[in-house]
Design a protein around this motif. Structure first.
Motif: not given
Length: 575
Positions: A234, A236, A242-243, A246, A257, A259, A277, A284
């Motif tokens: 994902v 994120l 994007s949230s 998720a 996730a 980032n 997350a 994450l």
């Protein structure tokens, strides 16, 4: 996934005969189905064969239901007289449906999301359809030549899409279009899905009802798309779009996730990504990008039909690709297109839309105040701009960026996309909404990470897209918030910081740093490159821009970076 479909009008072409005898074009493109005058090559789990040899559906098809399910057999499609009508109304997915005419023709229809690529070429005596032009070239199915006139248009209009590509003879089957290839005569296209039809048929609902329906469509679509995958990465960012993806994947096993952040506060959204997350129950991983890692001499990893990968996002792709391989992911899920789909309107157009729908009602004043709150303008300014928009008979044409094109290439026509047909009768906010969604297609493909796993943009799924297009524009700015219905839909799930956030993450400084670090290399690369060899560039203009300091407000350096993207794309076809 990838696929190839061949239809011939005489004897079976030798290259297809060899592939049929060998059982396919290798392990990734096995022979999946065939008829007297056609053959389909695809992984067997990614194709539905229509009864009676009527054709195939490549990709993944889902039912229209509160809990969509993947379609495992095409028997139901074979019972209908109009397969395209049935597909557009009763199913959705990421697919290309190919219907074979007993007389020797075919119709190929691509789903409205654009999540599965589709290209075509006529190579006598056969018509070829395929998802990956680089793969088709490697197999000897196409012999690509660069269309330099297309490349001039691509540069001038920032990559705006039409059916044309940068390769002579190769055209894209656009989302929502059906390609007709008769036994004799030229190929043509017709629509089987259009945004304007969705908007015109939209029901009238209250904001709460729209939010409830949007929540259901997003959760159902994401769940169905995810159920067809293995492990998922994902992407994120921590932004709203994007949230939402998720959170729609919350508590899913084998979803990870990731980032990516840049040095500097404008590109650092880790605070928001961490909260999302945790709320979604997803592990994450945070990765910090370095502008110095970008190689301005490296062509895209995949050979594409047109320039697509932004060179300055090379390190983003590399980070996601590494995570995808580490987790053996089958797909990357992202929030691409959310701004456009959910209505990020920084305009007075919603005021005009509401006036046309309701007349001079109290609601019009409410929307004026909403737009004023959203944009920071005063109510009088918003009203004046709304009047100006309302009096305009048609939208102004897009101005081309000709600054760095040689004079001989500056007479370029704006590319036309068939989704623009039928927009004239819509209110201005909805016209802008459709134009914004059109722009998403340029960001859905061309990613280097696609060589590791499929890139999926759930917000472009047909059920989500149709519902979002139907929502009145003034509801999308309600309360002075952008994407207001999407926020309301996920209000109970989003962390408060993300729900109430008004800023957006930016990577402008990161891009500028990459440009500065490579400025001395860019000049010689363009001056000695393929675009210069074809006399496409005004090299004096390029040199003048390269000498200027970077100004973030004007961002003229972005025009140079688009030239770099085009040059590296051209080199990918010359290696």
């Amino acid at each position: 996934m990838s696929y190839v479909f061949a239809l011939w009008r005489a004897e079976t072409p030798p290259i297809i005969t060899q592939a049929i005898q060998a059982g396919g074009f290798g392990p990734t493109l096995p022979l999946a189905a065939q008829g007297p005058t056609w053959a389909a090559f695809s992984p067997v789990e990614e194709i539905l064969v229509l009864p009676g040899g009527r054709g195939v559906v490549f990709g993944r098809l889902f039912t229209r239901a509160a809990r969509p399910e993947r379609v495992r057999t095409a028997a139901g499609l074979g019972d209908t007289s109009d397969v395209l009508e049935t597909l557009s109304r009763s199913y959705w997915g990421r697919y290309l449906a190919v219907l074979v005419d007993p007389a020797g023709g075919m119709v190929a229809a691509r789903d409205p999301s654009g999540n599965l690529p589709a290209f075509r070429i006529r190579r006598e005596p056969m018509d070829l359809l395929f998802s990956d032009v680089g793969q088709a070239a490697a197999l000897g199915l196409v012999s690509p030549r660069i269309d330099w006139s297309y490349l001039a248009r691509h540069i001038a209009f920032g990559g705006a899409r039409s059916a044309a590509t940068g390769l002579v003879g190769v055209e894209e089957i656009l989302p929502g279009d059906a390609l007709a290839a008769p036994p004799k005569g030229a190929m043509s296209t017709r629509p089987f899905w259009r945004p304007s039809q969705v908007i015109e048929a939209a029901p009238r609902l209250e904001a709460g009802d729209w939010a409830e329906r949007l929540l259901a469509e997003i959760e159902g679509s994401v769940a169905a798309l995810a159920a067809a995958e293995g492990p998922i990465i994902v992407e994120l960012s921590g932004g709203l779009d994007s949230s939402i993806v998720a959170l729609a994947l919350r508590e899913r096993v084998a979803a990870f996730a990731v980032n990516v952040t840049t040095i500097g506060p404008e590109g650092d959204e880790r605070r928001y990504a961490r909260q999302v997350a945790r709320a979604a129950g997803l592990p994450l991983t945070e990765l910090v990008l370095d502008a110095g890692d970008i190689d301005f001499s490296a062509p895209p990893l995949a050979r594409l039909a047109r320039p697509g990968r932004p060179t300055v996002l090379q390190s983003v792709d590399a980070a996601f690709q590494q995570q995808g391989r580490q987790h053996r992911a089958s797909a990357f899920f992202n929030g691409a297109g959310g701004d456009s789909v959910f209505g990020y309107f920084i305009s007075a157009a919603p005021v005009v839309d509401r006036f046309r729908a309701q007349g001079l009602s109290p609601g019009v004043m409410t929307t004026i105040m909403d737009v004023a709150s959203l944009t920071g303008a005063n109510a009088w300014t918003v009203a004046r701009l709304a009047l100006k928009i309302g009096l305009r008979r048609q939208d102004p044409p897009r101005s081309p960026d000709l600054e760095h094109l040689a004079p001989a290439w500056r007479q370029v026509a704006s590319p036309h996309h068939p989704w623009q047909d039928g927009l004239a009768g819509l209110p201005p906010g909805k016209r802008r909404h459709v134009q914004a969604v059109l722009g998403v297609h340029a960001h859905m493909d061309g990613h280097d990470r696609s060589v590791a796993a499929t890139v999926v943009s759930p917000h472009m799924a047909q059920p989500v897209l149709e519902l979002a297009l139907a929502i009145p524009t003034w509801l999308s700015v309600a309360g002075g918030r952008d994407r207001a219905i999407a926020r309301r839909a996920f209000a109970a799930l989003l962390p408060a910081d993300v729900l109430n956030r008004r800023s957006k993450g930016r990577i402008n400084s990161f891009v500028a740093a990459a440009y500065e670090a490579n400025r001395d290399r860019i000049g010689p690369m363009l001056a000695e490159g393929l675009l210069a060899r074809e006399s496409l560039l005004d090299l004096d203009g390029v040199a003048a821009t390269l000498r200027k300091p970077v100004e973030m407000t004007q961002a003229r350096f972005m025009s140079i970076l688009r030239l770099v993207d085009a040059e590296l794309w051209a080199r990918s076809w010359s290696r």
